[in-house]
Design a protein around this motif. Structure first.
Motif, short mmCIF file in Angstrom:
data_model
loop_
_atom_site.label_atom_id
_atom_site.label_comp_id
_atom_site.label_asym_id
_atom_site.label_seq_id
_atom_site.Cartn_x
_atom_site.Cartn_y
_atom_site.Cartn_z
N PRO A 39 0.81 -1.22 0.00
CA PRO A 39 0.00 0.00 0.00
C PRO A 39 0.85 1.27 0.00
O PRO A 39 0.48 2.26 -0.65
CB PRO A 39 -0.83 -0.12 1.28
CG PRO A 39 -0.90 -1.60 1.53
CD PRO A 39 0.43 -2.12 1.11
N ARG A 40 1.97 1.25 0.73
CA ARG A 40 2.82 2.44 0.76
C ARG A 40 3.41 2.72 -0.62
O ARG A 40 3.43 3.88 -1.08
CB ARG A 40 3.96 2.24 1.77
CG ARG A 40 4.85 3.46 1.90
CD ARG A 40 5.90 3.29 2.98
NE ARG A 40 6.86 2.26 2.65
CZ ARG A 40 6.97 1.10 3.27
NH1 ARG A 40 6.14 0.80 4.28
NH2 ARG A 40 7.89 0.21 2.92
N LEU A 41 3.86 1.69 -1.32
CA LEU A 41 4.42 1.88 -2.65
C LEU A 41 3.36 2.36 -3.64
O LEU A 41 3.63 3.22 -4.48
CB LEU A 41 5.05 0.57 -3.14
CG LEU A 41 6.35 0.18 -2.46
CD1 LEU A 41 6.73 -1.26 -2.81
CD2 LEU A 41 7.48 1.12 -2.88
N LEU A 42 2.15 1.80 -3.56
CA LEU A 42 1.07 2.25 -4.44
C LEU A 42 0.77 3.73 -4.19
O LEU A 42 0.57 4.50 -5.15
CB LEU A 42 -0.18 1.41 -4.20
CG LEU A 42 -0.12 -0.06 -4.62
CD1 LEU A 42 -1.37 -0.79 -4.16
CD2 LEU A 42 0.05 -0.20 -6.14
N ALA A 43 0.75 4.13 -2.92
CA ALA A 43 0.47 5.52 -2.59
C ALA A 43 1.58 6.44 -3.08
O ALA A 43 1.32 7.51 -3.65
CB ALA A 43 0.28 5.67 -1.08
N GLU A 44 2.82 6.04 -2.87
CA GLU A 44 3.94 6.86 -3.29
C GLU A 44 3.95 7.07 -4.80
O GLU A 44 4.32 8.15 -5.29
CB GLU A 44 5.26 6.22 -2.85
CG GLU A 44 5.50 6.26 -1.35
CD GLU A 44 6.71 5.45 -0.93
OE1 GLU A 44 7.29 4.75 -1.80
OE2 GLU A 44 7.09 5.52 0.25
N ARG A 45 3.53 6.06 -5.54
CA ARG A 45 3.58 6.12 -7.00
C ARG A 45 2.26 6.56 -7.61
O ARG A 45 2.16 6.72 -8.83
CB ARG A 45 3.99 4.76 -7.55
CG ARG A 45 5.33 4.28 -7.01
CD ARG A 45 5.75 2.96 -7.59
NE ARG A 45 6.95 2.46 -6.93
CZ ARG A 45 7.78 1.54 -7.44
NH1 ARG A 45 7.53 1.04 -8.64
NH2 ARG A 45 8.85 1.14 -6.77
N GLY A 46 1.23 6.77 -6.76
CA GLY A 46 -0.07 7.16 -7.28
C GLY A 46 -0.65 6.12 -8.22
O GLY A 46 -1.35 6.45 -9.17
N MET A 47 -0.41 4.86 -7.92
CA MET A 47 -0.79 3.77 -8.83
C MET A 47 -2.13 3.17 -8.42
O MET A 47 -2.32 2.80 -7.26
CB MET A 47 0.30 2.68 -8.80
CG MET A 47 0.07 1.54 -9.80
SD MET A 47 1.38 0.28 -9.70
CE MET A 47 2.80 1.26 -10.22
N GLY A 82 -5.47 -3.27 3.56
CA GLY A 82 -5.92 -2.00 4.14
C GLY A 82 -6.12 -0.89 3.13
O GLY A 82 -6.11 0.28 3.49
N LEU A 83 -6.35 -1.24 1.88
CA LEU A 83 -6.63 -0.23 0.86
C LEU A 83 -8.04 0.34 1.01
O LEU A 83 -8.31 1.45 0.54
CB LEU A 83 -6.44 -0.82 -0.53
CG LEU A 83 -5.01 -1.28 -0.85
CD1 LEU A 83 -4.98 -2.03 -2.17
CD2 LEU A 83 -4.07 -0.07 -0.90
#
Length: 245
Positions: free
Chosen positions: A110-118, A165-166
């Motif tokens: 989830p952190r990586l998805l958020a950081e990359r706006g993916m 937790g998305l």
């Protein structure tokens, strides 16, 4: 700001349920999006990928599907896998196996998805594990049947495990077609999850900034605890929205 989350309740009759996810991925990438397709490989992973590749190809928006096969019992490592992608589709299959595949990256992914706006799309099992507390299967509650045994995902008692937790609510899928709405009602009534959304097949729930929007052929059924100790169910059809908290 993280990307949006798309919860697809299963089914193969409405390829358009992928369209909002693909539009979001295209907007992020600025061109034809590359979509990573996570599949827990039970021996037919390549054939399963071809099925999703065909479904995405019929969705009305160009994309390049990329297979991300995880051996049954293996773990998904997101850092390298996400490189060069514009969206992540977590596919269907045995839901407990998908939860186990992500067990080592429940915070990192989830952190990586958020950081990359993916954007993240989950199909069936992939939708279930998007929850903070994921209903991964089972058909009995204290030995009492609450849904059909065929929906049990190789489990007996209804099982709730840590998810990505998305979304803040639990998610069940194939709701109208498999009768799994009753399982979610049981889980909410027991207090195993705070509240939940059961999604019909060929239906997508798009979640962004605490608001959920329904599209597709079926409905999304929101299950919340009632003040008198019971549960309340409210269903939403295509074009309707509801708030998540």
């Amino acid at each position: 700001m993280g990307g949006r989350t798309f919860l697809i309740g299963g089914g193969w009759d409405a390829a358009q349920v992928y369209e909002p996810f693909l539009r979001e991925a295209a907007a992020r990438g600025g061109g034809v999006p590359r979509i990573g397709c996570v599949i827990v490989d039970e021996g037919d992973g390549e054939q399963q990928f071809e099925r999703y590749e065909q479904a995405l190809g019929k969705a009305g928006a160009a994309c390049v599907p990329v297979p991300l096969l995880v051996p049954l019992g293996g773990r998904f490592e997101p850092e390298g896998a996400l490189d060069g992608l514009d969206g992540l589709l977590v596919c269907g299959g045995l839901t407990p196996a998908y939860q186990e595949a992500f067990a080592g990256c429940l915070e990192r992914l989830p952190r990586l998805l958020a950081e990359r706006g993916m954007p993240y799309a989950g199909f069936s099992a992939g939708a279930a594990v998007a929850a903070r507390r994921a209903v991964v299967g089972g058909w009995l509650l204290d030995g009492v049947p609450v849904c059909h045994e065929d929906t049990a995902e190789d489990l007996e008692e209804v099982a709730v495990r840590d998810g990505l937790g998305l979304v803040p609510c639990a998610v069940d899928v194939h709701a109208a077609q498999w009768g799994t709405l009753a399982r979610l009602v049981a889980a909410v009534g027991r207090g195993a999850v705070p509240y939940g959304v059961a999604v019909d097949e060929n239906t997508v729930v798009e979640v962004a900034d605490g608001t959920a929007r329904v599209a597709g052929l079926g409905r999304a059924h929101v299950v919340r605890p009632a003040a008198d100790g019971g549960t309340l169910v409210r269903s939403y059809g295509t074009g309707q929205t509801f708030e998540l908290s």
